[in-house]
Design an enzyme around this catalytic site. Structure first.
Site, PDB file in Angstrom:
ATOM      1  N   ASN A 154      -2.386  -2.197   5.329  1.00 41.57           N
ATOM      2  CA  ASN A 154      -1.383  -3.275   5.413  1.00 41.57           C
ATOM      3  C   ASN A 154       0.063  -2.777   5.352  1.00 41.57           C
ATOM      4  O   ASN A 154       0.944  -3.405   5.930  1.00 41.57           O
ATOM      5  CB  ASN A 154      -1.653  -4.353   4.349  1.00 41.57           C
ATOM      6  CG  ASN A 154      -1.690  -3.806   2.948  1.00 41.57           C
ATOM      7  OD1 ASN A 154      -1.785  -2.599   2.742  1.00 41.57           O
ATOM      8  ND2 ASN A 154      -1.606  -4.688   1.980  1.00 41.57           N
ATOM      9  N   GLU A 251      -5.054   1.568  -6.757  1.00 39.94           N
ATOM     10  CA  GLU A 251      -4.332   0.328  -6.417  1.00 39.94           C
ATOM     11  C   GLU A 251      -5.287  -0.505  -5.591  1.00 39.94           C
ATOM     12  O   GLU A 251      -5.466  -0.250  -4.395  1.00 39.94           O
ATOM     13  CB  GLU A 251      -3.071   0.655  -5.612  1.00 39.94           C
ATOM     14  CG  GLU A 251      -1.983   1.353  -6.397  1.00 39.94           C
ATOM     15  CD  GLU A 251      -1.290   0.438  -7.388  1.00 39.94           C
ATOM     16  OE1 GLU A 251      -1.567  -0.784  -7.406  1.00 39.94           O
ATOM     17  OE2 GLU A 251      -0.479   0.948  -8.172  1.00 39.94           O
ATOM     18  N   CYS A 285      -1.927  -7.250  -1.054  1.00 44.18           N
ATOM     19  CA  CYS A 285      -2.883  -7.153  -2.167  1.00 44.18           C
ATOM     20  C   CYS A 285      -2.527  -8.055  -3.338  1.00 44.18           C
ATOM     21  O   CYS A 285      -3.391  -8.597  -4.008  1.00 44.18           O
ATOM     22  CB  CYS A 285      -2.952  -5.713  -2.638  1.00 44.18           C
ATOM     23  SG  CYS A 285      -1.328  -5.052  -2.996  1.00 44.18           S
ATOM     24  N   GLU A 459       2.176   2.558  -9.849  1.00 46.85           N
ATOM     25  CA  GLU A 459       3.035   3.215  -8.873  1.00 46.85           C
ATOM     26  C   GLU A 459       4.466   2.767  -9.136  1.00 46.85           C
ATOM     27  O   GLU A 459       4.711   1.783  -9.848  1.00 46.85           O
ATOM     28  CB  GLU A 459       2.602   2.853  -7.446  1.00 46.85           C
ATOM     29  CG  GLU A 459       1.236   3.443  -7.142  1.00 46.85           C
ATOM     30  CD  GLU A 459       0.880   3.493  -5.661  1.00 46.85           C
ATOM     31  OE1 GLU A 459       1.012   2.463  -4.989  1.00 46.85           O
ATOM     32  OE2 GLU A 459       0.457   4.573  -5.199  1.00 46.85           O
TER      33      GLU A 459
HETATM   34  P1  NAD Z   1     -10.681  -0.165   2.153  1.00 44.37           P
HETATM   35  O1  NAD Z   1     -11.115  -0.132   0.741  1.00 44.37           O
HETATM   36  O2  NAD Z   1     -11.663  -0.547   3.183  1.00 44.37           O
HETATM   37  O3  NAD Z   1     -10.139   1.276   2.591  1.00 44.37           O
HETATM   38  C1  NAD Z   1      -9.077   1.902   1.917  1.00 44.37           C
HETATM   39  C2  NAD Z   1      -9.032   3.366   2.285  1.00 44.37           C
HETATM   40  O4  NAD Z   1     -10.136   4.044   1.685  1.00 44.37           O
HETATM   41  C3  NAD Z   1      -9.128   3.651   3.787  1.00 44.37           C
HETATM   42  O5  NAD Z   1      -8.232   4.684   4.105  1.00 44.37           O
HETATM   43  C4  NAD Z   1     -10.571   4.113   3.953  1.00 44.37           C
HETATM   44  O6  NAD Z   1     -10.764   4.957   5.055  1.00 44.37           O
HETATM   45  C5  NAD Z   1     -10.782   4.857   2.647  1.00 44.37           C
HETATM   46  N1  NAD Z   1     -12.172   5.018   2.217  1.00 44.37           N
HETATM   47  C6  NAD Z   1     -13.221   4.186   2.427  1.00 44.37           C
HETATM   48  N2  NAD Z   1     -14.320   4.670   1.831  1.00 44.37           N
HETATM   49  C7  NAD Z   1     -13.988   5.833   1.233  1.00 44.37           C
HETATM   50  C8  NAD Z   1     -14.686   6.800   0.453  1.00 44.37           C
HETATM   51  N3  NAD Z   1     -15.984   6.674   0.165  1.00 44.37           N
HETATM   52  N4  NAD Z   1     -14.014   7.870  -0.011  1.00 44.37           N
HETATM   53  C9  NAD Z   1     -12.703   8.026   0.247  1.00 44.37           C
HETATM   54  N5  NAD Z   1     -11.978   7.144   0.986  1.00 44.37           N
HETATM   55  C10 NAD Z   1     -12.612   6.061   1.471  1.00 44.37           C
HETATM   56  O7  NAD Z   1      -9.399  -1.108   2.171  1.00 44.37           O
HETATM   57  P2  NAD Z   1      -8.594  -1.655   3.427  1.00 44.37           P
HETATM   58  O8  NAD Z   1      -9.439  -2.656   4.131  1.00 44.37           O
HETATM   59  O9  NAD Z   1      -8.003  -0.526   4.187  1.00 44.37           O
HETATM   60  O10 NAD Z   1      -7.373  -2.393   2.704  1.00 44.37           O
HETATM   61  C11 NAD Z   1      -7.460  -3.666   2.158  1.00 44.37           C
HETATM   62  C12 NAD Z   1      -7.707  -3.584   0.657  1.00 44.37           C
HETATM   63  O11 NAD Z   1      -6.703  -2.806   0.042  1.00 44.37           O
HETATM   64  C13 NAD Z   1      -7.629  -4.944  -0.007  1.00 44.37           C
HETATM   65  O12 NAD Z   1      -8.653  -5.071  -0.965  1.00 44.37           O
HETATM   66  C14 NAD Z   1      -6.272  -4.933  -0.684  1.00 44.37           C
HETATM   67  O13 NAD Z   1      -6.158  -5.791  -1.777  1.00 44.37           O
HETATM   68  C15 NAD Z   1      -6.156  -3.501  -1.074  1.00 44.37           C
HETATM   69  N6  NAD Z   1      -4.743  -3.143  -1.279  1.00 44.37           N
HETATM   70  C16 NAD Z   1      -4.296  -2.901  -2.545  1.00 44.37           C
HETATM   71  C17 NAD Z   1      -2.971  -2.599  -2.770  1.00 44.37           C
HETATM   72  C18 NAD Z   1      -2.440  -2.326  -4.151  1.00 44.37           C
HETATM   73  O14 NAD Z   1      -1.398  -1.723  -4.263  1.00 44.37           O
HETATM   74  N7  NAD Z   1      -3.100  -2.759  -5.210  1.00 44.37           N
HETATM   75  C19 NAD Z   1      -2.081  -2.526  -1.687  1.00 44.37           C
HETATM   76  C20 NAD Z   1      -2.570  -2.775  -0.401  1.00 44.37           C
HETATM   77  C21 NAD Z   1      -3.901  -3.091  -0.210  1.00 44.37           C
END
Ligand code: NAD
Length: 485
Positions: A154, A251, A285, A459
Site C-alpha cells: 500500500n 507492522e 493498515c 517505527e
Molecule cells: P502480506 O502479508 O500478504 O505480505 C506482506 C509481505 O510479506 C509481502 O512482501 C510478501 O511477499 C511477504 N511474505 C509473504 N509470506 C512471507 C513469508 N513466509 N516469509 C517472508 N515474507 C513473506 O500483506 P499485503 O497484502 O502485502 O499487505 C496488506 C497487509 O499489510 C494488511 O494486513 C495491512 O494491514 C498490513 N499493513 C500494515 C501496516 C503497518 O504499519 N502496521 C502498514 C501497511 C500494511
C-alpha cells in the site's frame, strides 16, 4: 514503460541495478487500467546470495563511520527525493493506483521525512557513563548488523524509507524485499540513496514473493527482520525469525475502532471517518473501520457522510482533481467485493456504494454499512478496502469494551468535544497509534505501531532507534581484581 522514473532492472544489489532473467516473471499492473506497465523477475538464489553477501561485507565499515557522516548521506538523499517528488509520485501512482492528489503529498515526501529525521538523529546516538565508586560502566549503542525489510503493497516508497532510514542511521545494512504487487518504488529509493553517497551494499532491493522473503528471514547472516504485512504473514515471519533468536519489528493489520460521541463536531467527525476509511481507497493498515457512533448523532452522521461521499472525485489517478482511485489489484478488489457480499448477507444496511465501477481498472465505490453488529464478519475481519462499518452505542463504557473486543490493536480514535472524556477513553483503548479529534496522522516524530496481534516494536520517532540498535555495556575496573582463590 511510459514514465520517466523507470527502474532499469529488477534488483538493486551492491550499489547497482542487476538482472537475472532466470527468476520467475512478475508482471507489474497499473491498477487504473489493468495494463501491464513493467515486468520484473523474482530473485534467484544467486541474487539472494549476492544481496546478503554485499550487505554483510559493507556493514562493518558503515558502522565505523561517525553518526554525523552517516546522517549527512541520508539527509542528502532526503533532499534529492524532495527535488524529484513529482516523478517519484508518478511512479508511486503507477505502482499502486493511488491518485496523484495523495502520492504528491504523502509517499516520497514521507520517505524524505524519515531520511531527514533519522539522518538528523544519527549524530546524537550515544551510550552512557555509569559511575560505580572508582569503577565505572559505559554503554555503547551498536548496530545490529544485516537487517531484512519486507514490505506491503500500500505504501511502497514510504515503507522502504521507514525501514531503511533508521536501519542505516544506526549503522546497519539492509536487504529490502518489496511486495510483489508493487515492486518498482523501492528500487528508486535504493538508486537515490547510492547517488547521495551511500557506499555499495548497504541498501539492496530484491524482488519476489514470500518464497524469496522466507529464506531471507531464516538466513544466519541476518540479525533483524522488519515486516509490514498481514497478521497471518506476521505469524510465519515472526516464528521463522524466532528460530534464529533474531530481532523483529512487526507492522501488521488491524480492525481499528473510531468512537464518535454525540457532542463531537459533526463536520469533523464525518471528515475523520472519511480519512479513516477512504484515503488510499481504504488500503491503510491503521484505518478506523469500525465506526462506533453514539445514537443521538447517528442519523445526522450518516446523512452528512453520504452527502460528502457523493462529492468524491473518482477517476484517472494521474488527474490531480481525482481523490479516490482504484484498488491495488484485481485480486484485492475481489477480496473486498466478497466482504461487501458478506455484509449484505449478514443483514447490515447498505447506506451507499457497494458496486464496482463500470470502467477499466479495479475501481470500487466508497461503501458504508450501517446497523452493523459486533459479530458480523465485516466488523471482525480486516477488509483492506473502502468499506466502513457503522455500529451504534449508548454508553461510553459499552463502546470501550466493544472497541477492545478484537485480537487487533493497531489504532483507535475518539471524536468528542469533552476534553477529559477524550483522554479518558483513549487511555482505555488497547491500541498503539491513537487519535483524538483526528485520524491517520503519521508524522515521523511520533512512534507508529500496534499492540496485541497488530504488531511488535515501533517505527518512526526515537523509539525506532531501540529496534535497530543494541546496547553493549562495558564494566571497567580501576583497581585490583579480588578473586576468591
Ligand atoms: P502480506 O502479508 O500478504 O505480505 C506482506 C509481505 O510479506 C509481502 O512482501 C510478501 O511477499 C511477504 N511474505 C509473504 N509470506 C512471507 C513469508 N513466509 N516469509 C517472508 N515474507 C513473506 O500483506 P499485503 O497484502 O502485502 O499487505 C496488506 C497487509 O499489510 C494488511 O494486513 C495491512 O494491514 C498490513 N499493513 C500494515 C501496516 C503497518 O504499519 N502496521 C502498514 C501497511 C500494511
Amino acid at each position: 514503460m511510459p514514465y520517466p522514473t523507470q527502474p532499469t532492472a529488477s534488483h538493486f544489489v551492491n550499489g547497482a541495478y542487476v538482472e537475472d532473467t532466470a527468476g520467475a516473471e512478475i508482471p507489474v499492473i497499473y491498477p487504473a487500467t489493468g495494463e501491464q506497465i513493467a515486468l520484473v523477475h523474482e530473485a534467484t538464489p544467486a541474487i539472494i546470495e549476492h544481496a546478503l553477501n554485499s550487505a554483510k561485507a559493507a556493514q562493518k565499515a558503515w558502522a565505523a563511520l561517525s553518526g554525523t557522516e552517516r546522517g549527512r548521506i541520508l539527509r542528502r538523499a532526503a533532499e534529492m527525493i524532495r527535488e524529484r517528488n513529482h516523478d517519484l509520485s508518478v511512479l508511486e501512482t503507477y505502482d499502486t493506483g493511488k491518485p496523484m492528489s495523495e502520492t504528491l503529498y504523502v509517499d516520497a515526501t514521507s520517505g524524505a521525512d524519515a531520511l531527514e529525521y533519522f539522518g538528523g538523529l544519527a549524530g546524537s546516538l550515544t551510550g552512557e557513563h555509569i559511575q560505580l565508586g572508582d569503577d565505572w560502566v559505559y554503554t555503547r549503542r551498536e548496530a545490529l548488523g544485516v537487517c531484512i525489510g519486507i514490505g506491503a503493497w500500500n505504501y511502497p516508497t514510504q515503507i522502504a524509507c521507514w525501514k531503511g532510514a533508521p536501519a542505516l542511521a544506526c549503522g546497519n545494512a539492509m536487504v529490502f524485499k518489496p511486495s510483489e504487487t508493487t515492486p518498482l518504488c523501492a528500487l528508486k529509493v535504493a538508486e537515490i540513496l547510492h547517488e547521495a553517497g551511500l557506499p555499495a551494499g548497504l541498501y539492496n532491493v530484491i524482488q519476489g514473493t514470500g518464497a524469496v522473503g522466507a529464506p531471507l528471514v531464516s538466513d544466519p547472516r541476518v540479525d533483524k527482520v522488519s515486516l509490514t504485512g498481514s497478521v497471518p504473514t506476521g505469524r510465519k515471519v515472526y516464528a521463522a525469525a524466532a528460530a534464529g533468536i533474531k530481532n523483529v519489528t512487526m507492522e501488521l493489520g488491524g480492525k481499528s475502532p473510531l468512537i464518535i460521541f454525540d457532542d463531537a463536531s459533526l463536520e469533523d467527525a464525518v471528515g475523520g471517518a472519511i480519512l479513516a476509511n477512504f484515503y488510499s481507497s481504504g488500503q491503510v493498515c491503521s484505518n478506523g473501520t469500525r465506526v462506533f457512533v453514539q445514537k443521538g448523532i447517528k442519523e445526522a452522521f450518516l446523512a452528512r457522510l453520504h452527502e460528502r461521499l457523493s462529492e468524491a472525485v473518482i477517476g484517472d489517478p494521474m488527474d490531480e482533481a481525482t481523490n479516490f482511485g482504484p484498488m491495488v489489484s484485481e485480486n484485492q478488489m475481489k477480496i473486498v467485493q466478497s466482504y461487501i457480499e458478506k455484509g449484505k448477507a449478514d443483514g447490515a444496511r447498505l447506506v451507499c456504494g457497494g458496486a464496482r465501477l463500470e470502467r477499466e481498472g479495479y475501481y470500487l465505490e466508497p461503501t458504508v454499512f450501517a446497523d452493523v453488529k459486533d459479530d458480523m464478519i465485516i466488523a471482525r475481519e480486516e477488509i483492506f478496502g473502502p468499506v466502513m462499518a457503522v455500529l451504534d452505542f449508548d454508553a461510553e463504557d459499552d463502546a470501550i469494551a466493544r472497541a477492545n473486543a478484537t485480537e487487533f490493536g493497531l489504532s483507535a480514535g475518539v471524536f468528542t468535544s469533552d476534553l477529559t472524556r477524550g483522554h479518558r477513553v483513549i487511555a482505555q483503548l488497547q491500541a498503539g497509534s491513537c487519535f483524538i479529534n483526528s485520524y491517520n496522522d503519521a508524522p515521523v516524530e511520533a512512534p507508529f505501531g500496534g499492540s496485541k496481534q497488530s504488531g511488535v516494536g515501533r517505527e518512526n520517532s526515537k523509539a525506532a532507534i531501540e529496534h535497530y540498535s543494541q546496547m553493549k555495556s562495558v564494566y571497567v575496573r580501576m583497581g585490583a581484581v579480588d578473586a576468591p582463590f
